[in-house]
Design an enzyme around this catalytic site. Structure first.
Site: not given
Ligand code: PLP
Length: 373
Positions: A120, A187, A211
């Site tokens: 990511w 993030d 998540k």
């Molecule tokens: C799942 C995830 C993403 C991607 O998220 P989307 O909403 O599918 O774009 C980005 N960063 C992390 C740390 C993730 O676990």
């Protein structure tokens, strides 16, 4: 006779599968609290007795505007955010934040700095050169991202530092939040609201809902307002944070239903005692699972011990030849979503806020009872 017996067995098996509790260890979209699922379903049929499904209600109605305000205010309370922050529910996933952050914050001659701790992070890094300079200060790629790099410094000319605070695929987590004079971006997709963290240290936080917060379809963005409006470029209206700030996330039609389910989860979180209580619950779950991984000679953890995540727990079979058998054993017993990411292999148990201790105990019992041939 044989046929009848076989049919009876199949019927019995079906029945027992129907009654079997599924323990959902999926990395995302992921487990939500049972009570949230029940309430969310009710709102689809008839929202709070209004005779309308929430799916058919206007985002301009006072009900929807009201619960969007409540969701924002719960985020503020749970994270102790001051008025200098905006709280937004956007679309486009966490992945859109990979480019929205540099697009809104970085001039062409400025530099965004990144710690590359996984797939990511790498995707976020890839977007920056569309808008300005990028520098990767450290990476753990050479060991399949199994640790968090420690000894690095942020150059004095950095506009911002970006971290992926929890690495969903590799099961590593920043246990110390970096101190820097640059803006700090994180993030937090796979760990938002899971542990006590000083949100006021950050200038921009983003998290895809699916998540640890709700269903797919909305992304929580928390931004310190004063950092905006400092870039020269023209930003398309929908990609400018200021558009969404000025319209309370309702410049266009927001993802009403996903935001509602986030609100239900936020209410649940608060009723459970907030983030402090959630952190204690998460630490207890993680300790149960890591202790078994370390004790059981059939399994081993893949992430550096000091960087282990409270949310995503990757492990492999000590003998790879046993992996298929354990996977089958899990599936037969109602353990779902435990296959590791293809880049790591083996297994990954994602044990987000909504995961009860009893499901961890169940997985641990399967690990203890597993007897490979
Ligand atoms: C799942 C995830 C993403 C991607 O998220 P989307 O909403 O599918 O774009 C980005 N960063 C992390 C740390 C993730 O676990």
């Amino acid at each position: 006779m044989e046929v009848i017996k076989k049919e009876q067995d199949e019927a019995l098996l079906k029945q027992s599968q129907k009654n079997m509790k599924i323990h959902n260890f999926s990395a995302g979209p992921a487990i939500l609290p049972d009570s949230v699922i029940v309430e969310a379903s009710k709102a689809v049929e008839n929202y709070e007795g209004k005779g309308l499904s929430l799916l058919e209600m206007s985002h301009r109605s006072k009900e929807v505007a009201g619960f969007m305000d409540e969701a924002e205010s719960l985020v503020r309370q749970l994270l102790n955010l001051g008025d200098d922050y905006a709280v937004l529910f956007l679309t486009g996933g966490a992945s859109s934040q990979f480019f929205m952050a540099p697009m809104n914050l970085l001039n062409e001659n400025e530099k965004g700095c990144y710690i590359d701790t996984g797939a990511w992070s790498a995707k976020a890094i890839k977007e920056v050169s569309n808008f300005g300079h990028v520098e990767v200060l450290a990476t753990s790629k050479e060991t399949t991202y199994n640790y968090i790099p420690k000894n690095w410094t942020v150059p004095s000319d950095a506009k911002y530092l970006h971290i992926t605070s929890n690495n969903t695929i590799y099961g590593t987590q920043f246990h110390d939040i970096p101190n820097t004079d640059a803006l700090l971006i994180a993030d937090m997709s796979s760990e938002i609201f899971s542990r006590e963290i000083d949100a006021n240290k950050f200038d921009l936080i983003y998290a895809g809902a699916q998540k640890n917060l709700g269903p797919a379809g909305t992304t929580l963005v928390i931004v310190r307002k004063e950092i905006l409006g400092q870039v020269q470029r023209n930003i398309p209206t929908m990609l400018d944070y200021r558009t969404h700030i000025s319209k309370n996330s309702s410049f266009n039609t927001p993802p009403v239903y996903p935001i509602y389910v986030c609100l239900l989860t936020l209410r649940w979180l608060q009723a459970k005692g907030g983030i402090k209580a959630m952190e204690a619950h998460n630490k207890k779950k993680a300790a149960l699972l890591y202790d078994e991984i370390d004790r059981n000679s059939f399994f081993k953890g893949t992430a550096a011990i000091e960087d282990r995540s409270l949310m995503n727990v990757p492990f492999v079979a000590d003998n790879p030849a046993h992996e298929a058998a354990f996977m089958e054993y899990c599936t037969a017993n109602g353990v779902s979503g435990i296959k590791g990411h293809r880049s790591v292999g083996g297994f990954r148990a994602s044990i987000y806020n909504a995961m009860p201790v009893s499901s961890i105990e169940f997985l641990v019992s399967l690990m203890q009872n597993f007897k490979p041939e």
